[in-house]
Design a protein around this motif. Structure first.
Motif, PDB file in Angstrom:
ATOM      1  N   ALA A  81       0.848  -1.197   0.000  1.00  0.00           N
ATOM      2  CA  ALA A  81       0.000   0.000   0.000  1.00  0.00           C
ATOM      3  C   ALA A  81       0.880   1.244   0.000  1.00  0.00           C
ATOM      4  CB  ALA A  81      -0.907   0.005   1.222  1.00  0.00           C
ATOM      5  N   GLU A  82       0.502   2.200  -0.817  1.00  0.00           N
ATOM      6  CA  GLU A  82       1.198   3.476  -0.908  1.00  0.00           C
ATOM      7  C   GLU A  82       0.193   4.588  -0.606  1.00  0.00           C
ATOM      8  OE1 GLU A  82       4.460   4.050  -1.698  1.00  0.00           O
ATOM      9  OE2 GLU A  82       4.834   1.906  -1.805  1.00  0.00           O
ATOM     10  N   ALA A  83       0.612   5.574   0.159  1.00  0.00           N
ATOM     11  CA  ALA A  83      -0.252   6.720   0.458  1.00  0.00           C
ATOM     12  C   ALA A  83       0.513   8.004   0.185  1.00  0.00           C
ATOM     13  CB  ALA A  83      -0.702   6.681   1.915  1.00  0.00           C
ATOM     14  N   TYR A  84      -0.193   8.978  -0.344  1.00  0.00           N
ATOM     15  CA  TYR A  84       0.404  10.274  -0.683  1.00  0.00           C
ATOM     16  C   TYR A  84      -0.497  11.381  -0.168  1.00  0.00           C
ATOM     17  CZ  TYR A  84       2.781   7.212  -3.930  1.00  0.00           C
ATOM     18  OH  TYR A  84       3.483   6.173  -4.464  1.00  0.00           O
ATOM     19  N   ARG A  85       0.105  12.457   0.190  1.00  0.00           N
ATOM     20  CA  ARG A  85      -0.646  13.627   0.651  1.00  0.00           C
ATOM     21  C   ARG A  85      -1.464  14.184  -0.494  1.00  0.00           C
ATOM     22  NH1 ARG A  85      -0.173  17.919   4.652  1.00  0.00           N
ATOM     23  NH2 ARG A  85      -2.211  18.847   4.362  1.00  0.00           N
ATOM     24  N   ASP A  86      -2.716  14.445  -0.265  1.00  0.00           N
ATOM     25  CA  ASP A  86      -3.612  15.040  -1.251  1.00  0.00           C
ATOM     26  C   ASP A  86      -3.683  16.525  -0.930  1.00  0.00           C
ATOM     27  OD1 ASP A  86      -5.454  15.523  -3.205  1.00  0.00           O
ATOM     28  OD2 ASP A  86      -7.104  14.479  -2.230  1.00  0.00           O
ATOM     29  N   TYR A  87      -2.913  17.327  -1.659  1.00  0.00           N
ATOM     30  CA  TYR A  87      -2.755  18.742  -1.297  1.00  0.00           C
ATOM     31  C   TYR A  87      -3.990  19.614  -1.479  1.00  0.00           C
ATOM     32  CZ  TYR A  87       2.036  17.870  -0.185  1.00  0.00           C
ATOM     33  OH  TYR A  87       3.158  17.394   0.416  1.00  0.00           O
ATOM     34  N   PRO A  88      -4.830  19.410  -2.484  1.00  0.00           N
ATOM     35  CA  PRO A  88      -6.015  20.270  -2.533  1.00  0.00           C
ATOM     36  C   PRO A  88      -6.880  20.135  -1.282  1.00  0.00           C
ATOM     37  CG  PRO A  88      -5.721  19.158  -4.621  1.00  0.00           C
ATOM     38  CD  PRO A  88      -4.727  18.572  -3.671  1.00  0.00           C
ATOM     39  N   SER A  89      -6.990  18.901  -0.786  1.00  0.00           N
ATOM     40  CA  SER A  89      -7.714  18.710   0.473  1.00  0.00           C
ATOM     41  C   SER A  89      -6.663  18.520   1.554  1.00  0.00           C
ATOM     42  CB  SER A  89      -8.624  17.478   0.379  1.00  0.00           C
ATOM     43  OG  SER A  89      -7.847  16.307   0.378  1.00  0.00           O
ATOM     44  N   LYS A  90      -7.060  18.209   2.736  1.00  0.00           N
ATOM     45  CA  LYS A  90      -6.083  17.959   3.789  1.00  0.00           C
ATOM     46  C   LYS A  90      -6.087  16.476   4.136  1.00  0.00           C
ATOM     47  CE  LYS A  90      -5.965  22.547   5.434  1.00  0.00           C
ATOM     48  NZ  LYS A  90      -5.859  23.508   6.437  1.00  0.00           N
ATOM     49  N   GLY A  91      -6.260  15.634   3.120  1.00  0.00           N
ATOM     50  CA  GLY A  91      -6.317  14.196   3.313  1.00  0.00           C
ATOM     51  C   GLY A  91      -5.200  13.489   2.584  1.00  0.00           C
ATOM     52  N   ALA A  92      -5.512  12.301   2.087  1.00  0.00           N
ATOM     53  CA  ALA A  92      -4.513  11.490   1.412  1.00  0.00           C
ATOM     54  C   ALA A  92      -5.169  10.649   0.328  1.00  0.00           C
ATOM     55  CB  ALA A  92      -3.817  10.581   2.412  1.00  0.00           C
ATOM     56  N   THR A  93      -4.388  10.324  -0.697  1.00  0.00           N
ATOM     57  CA  THR A  93      -4.787   9.339  -1.681  1.00  0.00           C
ATOM     58  C   THR A  93      -3.889   8.121  -1.465  1.00  0.00           C
ATOM     59  OG1 THR A  93      -3.292  10.269  -3.338  1.00  0.00           O
ATOM     60  CG2 THR A  93      -5.559  11.024  -3.381  1.00  0.00           C
ATOM     61  N   CYS A  94      -4.409   6.946  -1.777  1.00  0.00           N
ATOM     62  CA  CYS A  94      -3.648   5.734  -1.519  1.00  0.00           C
ATOM     63  C   CYS A  94      -4.061   4.655  -2.509  1.00  0.00           C
ATOM     64  CB  CYS A  94      -3.853   5.266  -0.089  1.00  0.00           C
ATOM     65  SG  CYS A  94      -5.569   5.280   0.464  1.00  0.00           S
ATOM     66  N   SER A  95      -3.217   3.632  -2.630  1.00  0.00           N
ATOM     67  CA  SER A  95      -3.532   2.524  -3.531  1.00  0.00           C
ATOM     68  C   SER A  95      -2.817   1.263  -3.086  1.00  0.00           C
ATOM     69  CB  SER A  95      -3.127   2.872  -4.965  1.00  0.00           C
ATOM     70  OG  SER A  95      -1.725   3.047  -5.050  1.00  0.00           O
ATOM     71  N   VAL A  96      -3.388   0.132  -3.484  1.00  0.00           N
ATOM     72  CA  VAL A  96      -2.774  -1.176  -3.262  1.00  0.00           C
ATOM     73  C   VAL A  96      -3.329  -2.124  -4.325  1.00  0.00           C
ATOM     74  CG1 VAL A  96      -4.504  -2.017  -1.608  1.00  0.00           C
ATOM     75  CG2 VAL A  96      -2.184  -2.932  -1.535  1.00  0.00           C
ATOM     76  N   CYS A  97      -2.501  -3.078  -4.750  1.00  0.00           N
ATOM     77  CA  CYS A  97      -2.915  -4.097  -5.717  1.00  0.00           C
ATOM     78  C   CYS A  97      -2.815  -5.467  -5.063  1.00  0.00           C
ATOM     79  CB  CYS A  97      -2.022  -4.068  -6.947  1.00  0.00           C
ATOM     80  SG  CYS A  97      -2.055  -2.502  -7.810  1.00  0.00           S
ATOM     81  N   LEU A  98      -3.839  -6.277  -5.243  1.00  0.00           N
ATOM     82  CA  LEU A  98      -3.888  -7.600  -4.637  1.00  0.00           C
ATOM     83  C   LEU A  98      -4.248  -8.648  -5.688  1.00  0.00           C
ATOM     84  CD1 LEU A  98      -5.964  -6.769  -1.423  1.00  0.00           C
ATOM     85  CD2 LEU A  98      -3.476  -6.941  -1.604  1.00  0.00           C
ATOM     86  N   PHE A  99      -3.771  -9.872  -5.483  1.00  0.00           N
ATOM     87  CA  PHE A  99      -4.119 -10.978  -6.361  1.00  0.00           C
ATOM     88  C   PHE A  99      -5.421 -11.647  -5.942  1.00  0.00           C
ATOM     89  CE2 PHE A  99       0.529 -10.994  -7.255  1.00  0.00           C
ATOM     90  CZ  PHE A  99       0.416 -10.736  -8.613  1.00  0.00           C
ATOM     91  N   GLU A 100      -6.080 -11.082  -4.941  1.00  0.00           N
ATOM     92  CA  GLU A 100      -7.359 -11.603  -4.487  1.00  0.00           C
ATOM     93  C   GLU A 100      -8.332 -10.442  -4.338  1.00  0.00           C
ATOM     94  OE1 GLU A 100      -7.114 -13.096  -0.447  1.00  0.00           O
ATOM     95  OE2 GLU A 100      -5.457 -11.758  -0.032  1.00  0.00           O
TER      96      GLU A 100
END
Length: 128
Positions: A81-100
């Motif tokens: 899982a990777e998370a990055y700061r979402d600058y327009p808001s004060k949150g974060a965007t994130c992603s992960v890839c799974l084989f299931e």
């Protein structure tokens, strides 16, 4: 006597996971809520460092890194899982890839990535 590798045997390596499903979970964390979008893809081919994936309903391929040991700059990494700061808001965007297809596992992995990101950034993790 040394066995010669035929072209067909050499090409089999690139297609050993062809047809295998993979799920990409993209998260957006803001206002104390983690929203997740799930997309399914199919592996078309691969090399030592990445998978070439055709996402359902799309007409183009995306690259998904197998791991971070290669000097690749893919947007997605399998089982990480990777998370990055979402600058327009004060949150974060994130992603992960799974084989299931496991949204609960993805949600937990994304939460951990956001909490780790919050240690160095001003992100309110209440709600996770």
């Amino acid at each position: 006597m040394e066995k010669k590798v035929t072209i067909k045997e050499g090409m089999d390596i690139f297609y050993k996971n062809a047809g295998k499903d993979i799920w990409v979970y993209i998260g957006l964390f803001g206002n104390k809520v983690l929203s997740i979008l799930k997309n399914k893809g199919v592996i078309a081919c691969e090399n030592d460092a990445e998978y070439c994936v055709l996402m359902d309903g799309e007409d183009h391929f995306i690259s998904i890194a197998k791991d971070m040991s290669h000097d690749y700059c893919c947007e997605y990494v399998v089982e990480r899982a990777e998370a990055y700061r979402d600058y327009p808001s004060k949150g974060a965007t994130c992603s992960v890839c799974l084989f299931e297809d496991n949204e609960n596992k993805a949600r937990e992995m994304l939460k951990e990535a956001i909490i780790e990101l919050s240690k160095n950034n001003i992100i309110d993790c209440d709600g996770l």
